[in-house]
Design an enzyme around this catalytic site. Structure first.
Site, PDB file in Angstrom:
ATOM      1  N   ASN A   1       7.312 -62.726 -54.615  1.00  0.00           N
ATOM      2  CA  ASN A   1       7.259 -61.288 -54.386  1.00  0.00           C
ATOM      3  C   ASN A   1       6.136 -60.709 -55.254  1.00  0.00           C
ATOM      4  OD1 ASN A   1       8.171 -58.606 -53.569  1.00  0.00           O
ATOM      5  ND2 ASN A   1       8.858 -58.407 -55.693  1.00  0.00           N
ATOM      6  N   GLU A   2       5.073 -60.263 -54.595  1.00  0.00           N
ATOM      7  CA  GLU A   2       3.898 -59.711 -55.284  1.00  0.00           C
ATOM      8  C   GLU A   2       3.265 -60.731 -56.243  1.00  0.00           C
ATOM      9  OE1 GLU A   2       4.728 -55.877 -56.984  1.00  0.00           O
ATOM     10  OE2 GLU A   2       4.985 -54.943 -55.009  1.00  0.00           O
TER      11      GLU A   2
END
Length: 332
Positions: A46-47
């Protein structure tokens, strides 16, 4: 350690989808859910950014493709919608052949007003896009103002128009408690007794509810309506909905003037529709928001549209508003 983490991902898939004769499928059944969850996607990271992420993701991709080729893998484009990390990661995601790339954008008013054409030029051979987190952040105070919701709607006409590229999109965050929040804006606010749906909530609901089943080409002088200066800050998308047997036009007017549009020089111009309805989302002031004291200050309003030919229809779009026209054809 890394082998264990990859195995955890494979076990997760088995827990979600495996037959009850499998180890993790039986665990799921013993917990009270014998039917599989039919999980379709798995996001890895995530990111995340950098070569270390790419190297580790490649191991996940190889293992999941071998054991569960039916699962679609979602990779990351980093924490921003542009810049060095973004430019590095997209080619790497394409090289690894992930199914979708997760893009995040928490940006200001100017960014959202300028990005309706963002996906027009994306390579159709690359992985699809999951617009996994986005919201327009007002530079003044970050509240769920009407104008930020309207800008999100303008941007989403571009998602609508490029649904062959952007297969999923989600506003974020979803919930916030009035007395215990860390981040805003948020889609839905609540306290111990009440729920407040933001203007952004209604934008998301309307675009989801009227997404249609087939994209239709809608242009002005050969160009998509994407808010250019010469287009009077108008944004638009069009779809056919086979389930409703209806044409659906989404129109956003960011200007301070009412606009009257018509459908001409289009293969749809001579099409008839039996009856229709219009849904409008507007507010007396850009800075207004729904609150605990007035939960319905900003809500969609419906009105009837008389039947006729599409070319004769006046598509009225009030200044600073979102208008959705649903035009139903008579079922054969």
């Amino acid at each position: 350690f890394f082998t264990v983490v990859v195995q955890d991902a494979l076990d997760l898939i088995e827990f979600a989808n495996g037959d009850t004769t499998t180890y993790w499928g039986k665990v799921r059944a013993d917990l009270g859910h014998p039917a599989p969850f039919n999980m379709k996607y798995l996001g890895v990271g995530n990111e995340q950014w950098g070569m270390e992420y790419v190297e580790r993701l490649s191991v996940f991709v190889k293992a999941i493709r071998e054991k569960h080729p039916e699962i679609q893998i979602v990779g990351s484009s980093g924490p921003k919608p542009d810049g060095e990390d973004f430019d590095f990661l997209w080619p790497e995601m394409a090289r690894l052949k992930v199914d979708l790339v997760d893009e995040h954008f928490y940006k200001d008013e100017e960014w959202f007003a300028s990005q309706a054409a963002r996906y027009d030029s994306y390579d159709r051979k690359n992985p699809k896009v999951f617009a996994g987190e986005f919201a327009c952040h007002c530079k003044l105070d970050g509240r769920n103002r009407f104008d930020t919701a309207l800008l999100e709607a303008a941007f989403m006409t571009g998602i609508d128009r490029n649904s062959d590229v952007v297969t999923m999109a989600t506003y974020a965050p979803l919930f916030a408690h009035y007395k215990a929040w860390q981040w805003r804006p948020d889609l839905i606010w609540f306290d111990n007794l009440n729920v407040v749906r933001s203007a952004s909530y209604y934008v998301q609901k309307l675009f989801s509810h009227y997404k249609g089943t087939e994209r239709l080409k809608l242009t002005c002088e050969g160009e998509p309506l994407a808010g250019k200066v010469e287009q009077d800050s108008l944004y638009a998308s069009a779809v056919w909905d086979s389930q409703r047997n209806a044409y659906i036009f989404k129109l956003v007017n960011l200007s301070g003037n009412d606009e009257n549009l018509s459908i001409i020089k289009n293969r749809l111009s001579n099409e008839n529709y039996n009856y229709g309805e219009k849904i409008e989302l507007s507010a007396p002031s850009d800075s207004l928001e729904n609150t605990l004291d007035d939960t319905d200050k900003i809500v969609p309003r419906k009105s009837k549209v008389e039947g006729g030919k599409l070319k004769d229809l006046n598509l009225f779009v009030k200044a600073r508003s979102l208008s959705i026209y649903i035009l139903y054809k008579e079922k054969k």
